[in-house]
Write a protein that holds these residues in place. Structure first.
Motif, PDB file in Angstrom:
ATOM      1  N   CYS A 193       0.502  -1.313  -0.268  1.00 45.09           N
ATOM      2  CA  CYS A 193      -0.021   0.015   0.142  1.00 45.09           C
ATOM      3  C   CYS A 193       1.109   1.143   0.179  1.00 45.09           C
ATOM      4  O   CYS A 193       0.282   2.353   0.037  1.00 45.09           O
ATOM      5  CB  CYS A 193      -0.724   0.131   1.046  1.00 45.09           C
ATOM      6  N   THR A 194       2.442   1.841  -0.237  1.00 45.12           N
ATOM      7  CA  THR A 194       2.433   2.288   0.057  1.00 45.12           C
ATOM      8  C   THR A 194       3.666   2.030  -1.251  1.00 45.12           C
ATOM      9  O   THR A 194       4.488   1.888  -1.970  1.00 45.12           O
ATOM     10  CB  THR A 194       4.279   2.168   1.334  1.00 45.12           C
ATOM     11  N   GLY A 195       4.128   3.653  -1.156  1.00 44.13           N
ATOM     12  CA  GLY A 195       4.952   3.877  -2.506  1.00 44.13           C
ATOM     13  C   GLY A 195       7.178   3.768  -2.064  1.00 44.13           C
ATOM     14  O   GLY A 195       6.726   2.846  -0.683  1.00 44.13           O
ATOM     15  N   PRO A 196       7.999   3.797  -2.767  1.00 41.07           N
ATOM     16  CA  PRO A 196       8.977   3.574  -2.833  1.00 41.07           C
ATOM     17  C   PRO A 196       9.811   4.147  -1.279  1.00 41.07           C
ATOM     18  O   PRO A 196      10.316   3.063  -0.975  1.00 41.07           O
ATOM     19  CB  PRO A 196       9.720   4.205  -3.825  1.00 41.07           C
ATOM     20  N   SER A 197       9.297   5.063  -0.418  1.00 40.63           N
ATOM     21  CA  SER A 197       9.718   5.897   0.587  1.00 40.63           C
ATOM     22  C   SER A 197       9.506   5.206   1.349  1.00 40.63           C
ATOM     23  O   SER A 197       9.601   4.762   3.456  1.00 40.63           O
ATOM     24  CB  SER A 197       9.191   7.392   0.774  1.00 40.63           C
ATOM     25  N   GLY A 198       8.103   3.831   1.678  1.00 45.00           N
ATOM     26  CA  GLY A 198       7.213   3.778   2.731  1.00 45.00           C
ATOM     27  C   GLY A 198       6.258   4.064   3.337  1.00 45.00           C
ATOM     28  O   GLY A 198       6.199   3.278   3.974  1.00 45.00           O
ATOM     29  N   ASN A 199       5.989   4.636   2.790  1.00 44.19           N
ATOM     30  CA  ASN A 199       5.394   6.126   3.050  1.00 44.19           C
ATOM     31  C   ASN A 199       3.323   6.540   1.839  1.00 44.19           C
ATOM     32  O   ASN A 199       4.261   6.057   1.325  1.00 44.19           O
ATOM     33  CB  ASN A 199       5.901   7.108   3.931  1.00 44.19           C
ATOM     34  N   VAL A 200       2.781   6.182   2.513  1.00 49.07           N
ATOM     35  CA  VAL A 200       1.572   6.559   0.791  1.00 49.07           C
ATOM     36  C   VAL A 200       2.592   8.106   0.262  1.00 49.07           C
ATOM     37  O   VAL A 200       2.656   8.203  -0.875  1.00 49.07           O
ATOM     38  CB  VAL A 200      -0.199   6.592   1.833  1.00 49.07           C
ATOM     39  N   VAL A 201       2.631   8.963   1.306  1.00 47.62           N
ATOM     40  CA  VAL A 201       3.022   9.745   0.644  1.00 47.62           C
ATOM     41  C   VAL A 201       4.605  10.191   1.491  1.00 47.62           C
ATOM     42  O   VAL A 201       4.615   9.809   2.748  1.00 47.62           O
ATOM     43  CB  VAL A 201       2.103  11.648   0.999  1.00 47.62           C
ATOM     44  N   PRO A 202       5.982  10.827   1.078  1.00 49.74           N
ATOM     45  CA  PRO A 202       6.432  10.492   1.051  1.00 49.74           C
ATOM     46  C   PRO A 202       6.463  12.214   3.368  1.00 49.74           C
ATOM     47  O   PRO A 202       6.072  13.009   3.039  1.00 49.74           O
ATOM     48  CB  PRO A 202       7.855  11.434   0.122  1.00 49.74           C
ATOM     49  N   GLY A 203       6.991  11.559   3.932  1.00 45.14           N
ATOM     50  CA  GLY A 203       7.164  12.208   5.238  1.00 45.14           C
ATOM     51  C   GLY A 203       5.303  11.890   5.598  1.00 45.14           C
ATOM     52  O   GLY A 203       6.011  12.802   6.595  1.00 45.14           O
ATOM     53  N   GLY A 204       4.885  11.617   5.447  1.00 46.54           N
ATOM     54  CA  GLY A 204       3.665  11.323   5.634  1.00 46.54           C
ATOM     55  C   GLY A 204       3.218   9.776   6.844  1.00 46.54           C
ATOM     56  O   GLY A 204       3.866   9.175   5.887  1.00 46.54           O
ATOM     57  N   PHE A 205       2.514   9.918   7.388  1.00 43.85           N
ATOM     58  CA  PHE A 205       2.006   8.559   8.447  1.00 43.85           C
ATOM     59  C   PHE A 205       0.740   9.126   8.480  1.00 43.85           C
ATOM     60  O   PHE A 205       0.460   7.791   9.883  1.00 43.85           O
ATOM     61  CB  PHE A 205       2.976   8.674   9.919  1.00 43.85           C
ATOM     62  N   GLY A 206       0.166   9.200   7.960  1.00 46.49           N
ATOM     63  CA  GLY A 206      -1.312   9.343   8.426  1.00 46.49           C
ATOM     64  C   GLY A 206      -2.322  10.360   8.556  1.00 46.49           C
ATOM     65  O   GLY A 206      -3.427  10.734   9.452  1.00 46.49           O
ATOM     66  N   TRP A 207      -0.965  11.300   9.978  1.00 45.46           N
ATOM     67  CA  TRP A 207      -1.556  12.637  10.611  1.00 45.46           C
ATOM     68  C   TRP A 207      -2.196  13.544   9.603  1.00 45.46           C
ATOM     69  O   TRP A 207      -1.103  14.153   8.179  1.00 45.46           O
ATOM     70  CB  TRP A 207       0.021  12.837  11.245  1.00 45.46           C
ATOM     71  N   LEU A 208      -2.882  13.881  10.598  1.00 43.94           N
ATOM     72  CA  LEU A 208      -3.516  15.036   9.150  1.00 43.94           C
ATOM     73  C   LEU A 208      -3.697  16.256  10.303  1.00 43.94           C
ATOM     74  O   LEU A 208      -3.452  16.586  11.564  1.00 43.94           O
ATOM     75  CB  LEU A 208      -5.459  15.293   9.622  1.00 43.94           C
ATOM     76  N   GLU A 209      -3.145  18.057   9.425  1.00 45.59           N
ATOM     77  CA  GLU A 209      -3.130  18.602  10.055  1.00 45.59           C
ATOM     78  C   GLU A 209      -4.575  19.301  11.135  1.00 45.59           C
ATOM     79  O   GLU A 209      -5.687  19.625  10.634  1.00 45.59           O
ATOM     80  CB  GLU A 209      -2.259  20.233   8.888  1.00 45.59           C
ATOM     81  N   PRO A 210      -4.407  19.440  12.086  1.00 52.33           N
ATOM     82  CA  PRO A 210      -5.660  19.608  12.816  1.00 52.33           C
ATOM     83  C   PRO A 210      -6.451  21.178  12.623  1.00 52.33           C
ATOM     84  O   PRO A 210      -5.938  22.121  12.185  1.00 52.33           O
ATOM     85  CB  PRO A 210      -5.384  19.162  14.548  1.00 52.33           C
ATOM     86  N   THR A 211      -7.504  20.880  12.754  1.00 50.16           N
ATOM     87  CA  THR A 211      -8.305  22.509  12.743  1.00 50.16           C
ATOM     88  C   THR A 211      -8.226  23.175  13.080  1.00 50.16           C
ATOM     89  O   THR A 211      -7.874  23.973  13.337  1.00 50.16           O
ATOM     90  CB  THR A 211     -10.302  22.331  12.190  1.00 50.16           C
ATOM     91  N   GLU A 212      -7.951  22.691  14.844  1.00 45.21           N
ATOM     92  CA  GLU A 212      -8.212  23.468  16.150  1.00 45.21           C
ATOM     93  C   GLU A 212      -7.370  22.110  17.185  1.00 45.21           C
ATOM     94  O   GLU A 212      -7.789  21.241  17.668  1.00 45.21           O
ATOM     95  CB  GLU A 212      -9.200  24.228  16.901  1.00 45.21           C
TER      96      GLU A 212
END
Length: 336
Positions: A193-212
């Motif tokens: 399920c991941t790309g060459p970097s081992g993550n879905v997106v490079p530098g990302g682990f599924g964390w989202l930027e909180p709204t508040e």
């Protein structure tokens, strides 16, 4: 003179007594009718409670895809009506409308009047109606700033897809009893399920930027949610923000696609899953005593559920993605 005044008083007393006697009859009749009307209103309130409970119970069952056959819906409606029987005659219930994520229930009963028969009114028919709607979340505030990968759910949680008549994926098939799994965050090299970097997106682990703060993270299906890069929880989060969610069932976003990297990464939201968090390991202070993984891994363990929420700020639709999370709410009944 005093004798004349006394006689006048006696005559007044006699007149008052006559008027009281004359007015006592309609007064007693009105009082008796008030008792009958109050009793009928009490019955109607119990019927309304039974109708509300029946509509919500059927909506919850159908949202979770259990006990939603016509016979099961009727049985549920009658059970809720019986649990809220009027004080005299038993209640009955019928499902008057069903379809497109909506159900409407009518409860009814008869009340024999106690005093109204003197006016020719022996009994009254009492009815109440309630309606409810269920649907699948399409947007709203997830309390945990984390999104599952659709692919990870399919591979790691073993949840097969639900497809429509055109073979389009419209959800995942969560078992009625739920399924408990440990799901590793986006970095997992053997899932496919991941790309060459081992993550879905490079530098990302599924964390989202909180709204508040570390609280609500507002997302919408078919929209893009900004990523919070790194393998640690987002800035603004504290260990107690995560520990308070242990044992709670929350709606978490599920993403289908991703783009960009680092601070510019975004996740394309597909839907929302109902997840009861049991343990997690995000390193540092973000860990439960029962660690579901260790080392460089980041993971959480919990149960994916068929879950219907009656108190939520999520928007929903009967056509939304079916990932186990559903929203149920009372509606105003439609006119027949």
């Amino acid at each position: 003179m005093q004798r004349l005044i006394r006689r006048q008083r006696d005559r007044d007393r006699g007149a008052v007594a006559v008027w009281v006697a004359l007015l006592m009859v309609p007064f007693l009749i009105a009082s008796a009718l008030a008792i009958d009307i109050a009793a009928a209103n009490a019955d109607r309130q119990r019927l309304q409670t039974g109708a509300d409970a029946a509509a919500l119970a059927i909506a919850q069952d159908c949202a979770r895809r259990v006990q939603c056959t016509p016979d099961a819906r009727t049985a549920t409606a009658r059970a809720m009506a019986t649990a809220n029987d009027p004080l005299v005659d038993p209640a009955d219930a019928v499902v008057t409308r069903f379809g497109s994520g909506q159900v409407q229930v009518r409860t009814s009963s008869e009340r024999d009047y106690l005093f109204a028969p003197v006016l020719g009114q022996e009994q009254v028919s009492i009815e109440a109606e309630a309606a409810a709607m269920w649907g699948y979340p399409t947007g709203g505030p997830a309390v945990m700033p984390f999104a599952f990968s659709w692919c990870e759910l399919a591979v790691q949680a073993g949840l097969p897809p639900i497809r429509d008549a055109s073979n389009r994926i419209i959800g995942i098939d969560v078992p009625e009893a739920g399924v408990t799994r440990t799901v590793l965050a986006a970095k997992k090299s053997d899932s496919g399920c991941t790309g060459p970097s081992g993550n879905v997106v490079p530098g990302g682990f599924g964390w989202l930027e909180p709204t508040e703060g570390c609280g609500e993270t507002v997302t919408d299906i078919d929209g893009w949610a900004p990523s919070d890069p790194g393998n640690s929880p987002p800035n603004g989060c504290k260990p107690q923000d995560f520990s308070k969610w242990v044992g709670q069932t929350v709606f978490l976003p599920v993403f289908e696609t991703a783009t960009g990297q680092g601070n510019n990464a975004q996740y394309g939201i597909f839907g929302y899953v109902a997840f009861r968090l049991e343990a997690y390991y995000f390193a540092g202070q973000y860990v439960t005593p029962d660690r579901p993984c260790s080392g460089s891994e980041r993971c959480m363990r919990g149960t994916f559920l068929r879950f219907a929420d009656l108190d939520t700020d999520f928007e929903y639709s009967a056509d939304g993605p079916q990932l186990g999370a559903t929203v149920v709410q009372l509606l105003l009944p439609e006119e027949n």
